[in-house]
Design an enzyme around this catalytic site. Structure first.
Site, short mmCIF file in Angstrom:
data_model
loop_
_atom_site.label_atom_id
_atom_site.label_comp_id
_atom_site.label_asym_id
_atom_site.label_seq_id
_atom_site.Cartn_x
_atom_site.Cartn_y
_atom_site.Cartn_z
N ASN A 1 -5.11 6.53 -0.65
CA ASN A 1 -5.19 5.44 0.30
C ASN A 1 -6.54 4.76 0.10
OD1 ASN A 1 -6.15 4.31 3.00
ND2 ASN A 1 -4.04 4.78 3.53
N LYS B 1 -6.77 10.98 2.61
CA LYS B 1 -7.61 10.22 3.55
C LYS B 1 -8.16 8.99 2.84
CE LYS B 1 -10.71 10.01 7.06
NZ LYS B 1 -10.17 9.25 8.20
N CYS C 1 -6.16 -0.69 8.98
CA CYS C 1 -6.94 0.20 9.85
C CYS C 1 -7.50 -0.61 11.01
CB CYS C 1 -8.08 0.87 9.10
SG CYS C 1 -9.08 1.89 10.21
N ASN D 1 -4.62 0.14 2.17
CA ASN D 1 -4.80 0.20 3.63
C ASN D 1 -5.36 -1.13 4.12
OD1 ASN D 1 -5.39 0.79 6.25
ND2 ASN D 1 -6.57 2.63 5.82
#
Lengths: 304, 251
Positions: free
Chosen positions: A99, A45, A130, A127
């Protein structure tokens, strides 16, 4: 040699299957269903500099062949992830990919650098895609100049290979891929979710409190395949493919399009055992379509 | 422990407006589930599971009863399943109601609409411990009422309907100070009802069961969060709940 084995920058995977970031937490829950050592890797996560509480609920809504989510990068912060979550995953014989996300380039750098101090994380997934937070994430993922800048700065501070997770919410995915390649990315991870909205008829309001959410699941698979195909023709980076994978056949389709490994996201929700089942079925599916190994199937789609 | 299970449909019938009662056969769930836990039901052609509370368990015959309201495409599809078919579900999911009551205590069960079913299995278990139970059950109208007779076997039961078409007219909270003394309450129903109940009964020991749209149903995806008075600032409804002490979460 193991027919499923794949080698990528920083990653020696026993098979190409990994749960996608955000769909697997830090593995605790799914370790009740099977031995996480079966997985090629786990993508954790997202980690941000400080703890984030995420968005108001409802955060998920089902769609035709998929779902919308707007969790909002809820996580306990990078320090707690390194202290509590990485050691848990390190108990398993699998690779760990962190991540990382942030609101500013400095936050990305800080989070990336924090992972230099653990031996147990093997790669970063950057990332920049998002769609569910107001600041950070997607503004880096939709502008090639910003994407290159954050990639370069993270590369500079990190000792780990960096896979940049691309957003499909762009007009030209190849331009984004080229920009991060030039900035020093070691690989690509694609695709993240597509921004969507669904309106609840009785209340006439969006089903998701954040109004918009990221669309995932089988509905987006053809988009992922098309984008991986386009990028593979133009960019020389290994690709971790994702977007609606539910079966070993889907995995083969991603390999044919040009992915070197794949991540399974939404399908974990409908079937917590899906990653293990795909790993078990992959050898048969490869041989059914005439391939002796994962390596052999990569990029073998016929486009002429 | 939560497992991925197949449950055989033994019976299915409509027991009130848009409300289906389904009886399912499964050894693991019938032997381990406690009141307040739910099944995360995986419906063909649907991406996300449907969290549906357990309304009753018959351990001897390995039967699990669920009640659900037909609201959207998933519950419509589920309602169309027939006897003999199997459904896939994760379960038993979540943490149930604490059952440790003194035999001389009186508990109040407050259920609203499709929040009534978990109150039944809870009430049955409490009755088996000789706990004195009072039940206030709220429904929209007469045609939505179910399980009145079953509740009467285990609790002093009051029915409330919004429009007064059956039982008392009004809201469950209208009856809270009319049912006599109780030591502790348990409630499940629509959020505004739970908010009204907890605020009116603030200071009393109470357990609330919450619902929310869920993703994974096992605690990994962080879809069904509720702000809480703990270090992390939140709890997960699917895996920390769905049952909470009234004061431990902010609703």
């Amino acid at each position: 040699m193991n027919e499923l084995a794949v080698s990528l920058p920083g990653l020696k995977l026993k098979n190409p299957i990994m749960p996608a970031s955000g769909c697997f937490g830090f593995g605790h829950e799914y370790s009740n269903y099977y031995d996480l050592s079966e997985l090629g890797a786990v993508i954790m996560k997202a980690a941000t500099g400080n703890a984030r509480l995420g968005n108001p609920t409802p955060r998920v809504a089902e769609t035709a062949s998929g779902m919308l989510n707007a969790i909002g990068l809820q996580n306990p912060g990078v320090d707690k992830i390194i202290e509590y979550e990485v050691p848990f995953l390190a108990n398993f014989d699998t690779s760990i990919i962190a991540n990382i996300a942030g609101s500013t380039i400095e936050e990305y750098e800080m989070v990336a650098a924090a992972f230099n101090y653990t031996e147990d994380v093997h790669a970063l997934e950057l990332n920049i895609s998002c769609p569910n937070v107001k600041e950070g994430g997607i503004q880096f993922g939709t502008d090639p100049v910003m994407a290159a800048k954050v990639t370069e700065r993270v590369k500079r501070v990190s000792k780990l290979p960096v896979y940049v997770k691309l957003s499909p919410n762009v007009a030209d995915i190849v331009e984004m891929a080229k920009a991060v390649e030039a900035a020093g990315a070691d690989g690509l991870s694609m695709i993240n979710t597509l921004t969507g909205m669904q309106i609840h008829l009785p209340s006439k309001r969006p089903l998701i409190a954040n109004k918009t959410g990221g669309l995932s699941g089988p509905a987006i698979k053809p988009i992922a395949i098309r984008m991986i195909y386009e990028v593979k023709q133009n960019v020389d980076l290994p690709i971790i493919g994702m977007g609606g994978i539910c079966s070993a056949e889907d995995v083969l389709e991603f390999l044919l399009a040009g992915a070197s490994a794949v991540a399974v996201g939404t399908a974990n929700f409908g079937n917590p055992l899906v990653c293990k089942e795909i790993i078990d079925e992959l050898p048969d599916v490869l041989s059914r379509y005439g391939f002796a190994s994962v390596q052999e199937a990569m990029g073998k789609a016929v486009f002429v | 422990m939560i497992k991925k299970e197949k449950l055989q449909i033994i019976g299915t019938k409509q027991i009130a407006k848009d409300t289906i009662e389904m009886k399912l056969e499964n050894i693991h769930i019938s032997e381990t589930a406690v009141p307040g836990q739910f099944l995360h039901i995986l419906i063909e052609g649907h991406t996300l599971g449907r969290p549906i509370s357990i309304a009753d368990i018959d351990k001897e015959n390995h039967l699990v009863t669920i009640l659900f309201k037909v609201i959207g495409s998933g519950t419509k599809r589920l309602a169309a399943y027939s006897v003999g078919q199997q459904i896939n579900a994760l379960g038993p999911s979540g943490n149930g109601f604490p059952l440790r009551q003194e035999a001389k205590e009186t508990v109040l069960l407050i259920g609203g609409g499709i929040g009534v079913p978990p109150m039944y299995y809870l009430g049955k278990q409490l009755a088996a411990q000789n706990v004195n139970a009072i039940a206030i059950l709220g429904f929209q109208t007469a045609e939505n009422v179910f399980y009145e007779d079953k509740f009467k076997e285990i609790a002093e039961t009051y029915i409330v309907t919004d429009d007064g078409s059956y039982g008392n007219k009004g809201l469950v909270t209208d009856l809270l100070d009319k049912v006599g003394d109780f030591d502790c309450y348990y409630t499940c129903g629509p959020l505004p009802m739970i908010q009204a109940v907890t605020s009116k009964l603030s200071g009393k020991r109470g357990y609330i069961s919450l619902e929310e749209r869920m993703g994974c149903g096992v605690g990994a995806c962080l879809a069904c969060m509720i702000p809480a008075n703990n270090e992390s600032g939140y709890k997960k409804i699917c895996s920390d709940g769905p049952v909470f002490l009234a004061e431990e979460v902010t609703i």
